[in-house]
Design a protein around this motif. Structure first.
Motif, PDB file in Angstrom:
ATOM      1  N   UNK A  12      -7.014  -4.650   6.388  1.00  0.00           N
ATOM      2  CA  UNK A  12      -8.222  -3.968   6.854  1.00  0.00           C
ATOM      3  C   UNK A  12      -8.048  -2.452   6.826  1.00  0.00           C
ATOM      4  N   UNK A  13      -6.864  -1.997   7.319  1.00  0.00           N
ATOM      5  CA  UNK A  13      -6.598  -0.562   7.294  1.00  0.00           C
ATOM      6  C   UNK A  13      -6.545  -0.035   5.852  1.00  0.00           C
ATOM      7  N   UNK A  14      -5.935  -0.825   4.967  1.00  0.00           N
ATOM      8  CA  UNK A  14      -5.858  -0.421   3.566  1.00  0.00           C
ATOM      9  C   UNK A  14      -7.247  -0.389   2.935  1.00  0.00           C
ATOM     10  N   UNK A  15      -8.111  -1.350   3.296  1.00  0.00           N
ATOM     11  CA  UNK A  15      -9.467  -1.364   2.764  1.00  0.00           C
ATOM     12  C   UNK A  15     -10.247  -0.126   3.202  1.00  0.00           C
ATOM     13  N   UNK A  16     -10.113   0.213   4.520  1.00  0.00           N
ATOM     14  CA  UNK A  16     -10.777   1.431   4.997  1.00  0.00           C
ATOM     15  C   UNK A  16     -10.221   2.682   4.338  1.00  0.00           C
ATOM     16  N   UNK A  17      -8.903   2.707   4.157  1.00  0.00           N
ATOM     17  CA  UNK A  17      -8.288   3.877   3.515  1.00  0.00           C
ATOM     18  C   UNK A  17      -8.773   4.016   2.071  1.00  0.00           C
ATOM     19  N   UNK A  18      -8.883   2.872   1.372  1.00  0.00           N
ATOM     20  CA  UNK A  18      -9.354   2.923  -0.016  1.00  0.00           C
ATOM     21  C   UNK A  18     -10.807   3.380  -0.079  1.00  0.00           C
ATOM     22  N   UNK A  19     -11.632   2.929   0.875  1.00  0.00           N
ATOM     23  CA  UNK A  19     -13.022   3.382   0.881  1.00  0.00           C
ATOM     24  C   UNK A  19     -13.102   4.883   1.086  1.00  0.00           C
ATOM     25  N   UNK A  20     -12.336   5.390   2.083  1.00  0.00           N
ATOM     26  CA  UNK A  20     -12.333   6.829   2.338  1.00  0.00           C
ATOM     27  C   UNK A  20     -11.791   7.599   1.129  1.00  0.00           C
ATOM     28  N   UNK A  21     -10.749   7.066   0.517  1.00  0.00           N
ATOM     29  CA  UNK A  21     -10.169   7.739  -0.647  1.00  0.00           C
ATOM     30  C   UNK A  21     -11.141   7.736  -1.829  1.00  0.00           C
ATOM     31  N   UNK A  22     -11.853   6.620  -2.038  1.00  0.00           N
ATOM     32  CA  UNK A  22     -12.826   6.570  -3.125  1.00  0.00           C
ATOM     33  C   UNK A  22     -13.956   7.565  -2.899  1.00  0.00           C
TER      34      UNK A  22
END
Length: 359
Positions: A206-216
């Motif tokens: 979940x944290x990685x998914x949020x981080x990827x969204x923010x990074x994208x």
């Protein structure tokens, strides 16, 4: 054979039921001094694990990075099996080639054709002959061969026997309780660890998914800013190129105007003088006059010259004819005159001169 019997009850006390255990004695397999690397341990004798801590089938710890090991020859790597087969075939081929290359004595299939041959370095003549005598004898009929006795291997150790009475071996329920507790405890602990690890992995995902969204989102913003900066730089370069082109064209126009003014001022007095010089040198002329001078007059002069030449030729021919006629008449006249007056007249005719018309 070793036998034993123990009577147990659910509470651990002896009862009427009997627990029996028996094993058949077997010969200890002999190990090879140099084992075959291609052979498996399961082919020699079965492997029995007595402790779960040393059993390779029991996995301890995390099972995500589990690597399956071949437990039987059927599960081995097919590439390794192919390599082993190729190596074995190469070994057999080398062995056959070696046997074929060796020189052997010829084999005689019929025993009667065999004869003794001297193999010494120096041959000797055999003079003495062995006396041969034919003898005959009668043998009894063939008797039936008795059955071969069973093979009994020789003993390698000492026989030991023991007797186990009831209640002397062990209480299975009591002895197995700590093992079961350990197994159950380890299983529960491992299950809890796995559940905790799964929860941690879910949180990490979940944290990685949020981080990827923010990074994208940040990457999209960075790309938008980069495209905007690229467009600005392109527009700036285009405007600079347009200004440089306009300045170049204006300078060229100014230079052309100044050059035209200077050329007009310089050529204002040059053109009349040049035309005058060309006219004086004959570059500007009347076409009819030039044709008359270049074409008609030369033709006319050539015709006049030819006509005068023909007239001159006619006059010369006329003079020659006149001279011939006059000379002939004088000759005839001289022949008809008297002899005394002939010399004076001949002299006078000789000194006479006739006019000519010229060349």
């Amino acid at each position: 054979m070793t036998t034993g019997s123990v009577i147990f009850t659910p509470n651990g006390a002896p009862a009427s039921s009997t627990y029996s255990y028996s094993t058949r004695p077997r010969v200890v397999p002999s190990r090879k001094r140099f084992p075959d690397p291609t052979a498996s341990d399961h082919e020699e004798y079965p492997v029995c694990y007595g402790n779960l801590m040393y059993d390779r089938r029991v996995v301890r710890g995390n099972t995500y990075a589990l690597q399956s090991l071949p437990w039987c020859p059927a599960e081995t790597d097919p590439v390794e099996i192919q390599k082993q087969r190729e190596a074995h075939q190469k070994m057999l081929a080398r062995k056959r080639a070696k046997e074929e290359s060796e020189v052997h004595a010829p084999q005689v299939e019929i025993p009667q054709l065999r004869a003794d041959v001297q193999t010494e370095l120096y041959l000797e003549e055999i003079a003495d002959r062995i006396i041969e005598v034919d003898m005959e004898c009668q043998t009894d009929a063939f008797l039936l061969r008795p059955d071969s006795p069973l093979f009994v291997p020789s003993k390698t150790g000492a026989d030991v026997a023991t007797q186990i009475e009831e209640g002397e071996l062990f209480d299975f329920d009591i002895e197995v309780r700590p093992i079961v507790e350990v197994l159950v405890g380890k299983t529960v602990e491992q299950a809890l660890l796995e559940v905790t690890e799964e929860e941690e992995l879910a949180n990490l995902q979940a944290h990685q998914f949020g981080y990827h969204e923010l990074r994208n989102a940040e990457l999209a913003e960075v790309q938008r800013l980069e495209q905007q900066e690229i467009r600005r730089n392109e527009e700036k370069a285009r405007r600079k190129a347009q200004q440089v082109t306009a300045n170049t064209k204006s300078s060229e126009v100014k230079q052309k105007i100044s050059s035209r003014a200077f050329s007009l001022q310089y050529l204002s007095n040059l053109i009349p003088s040049v035309f005058n010089d060309l006219h004086n040198k004959g570059f500007f002329f009347d076409i009819i006059e030039r044709d008359v001078e270049k074409e008609f007059l030369p033709y006319l002069m050539s015709g006049v010259v030819k006509r005068m030449a023909s007239n001159q030729l006619g006059r010369v021919m006329t003079d020659c004819l006149i001279n011939d006629v006059v000379g002939k008449r004088l000759k005839d006249f001289a022949e008809n005159q008297p002899i005394g007056r002939l010399p004076r007249r001949q002299k006078s005719w000789k000194n006479a001169r006739f006019p000519t018309t010229g060349k």
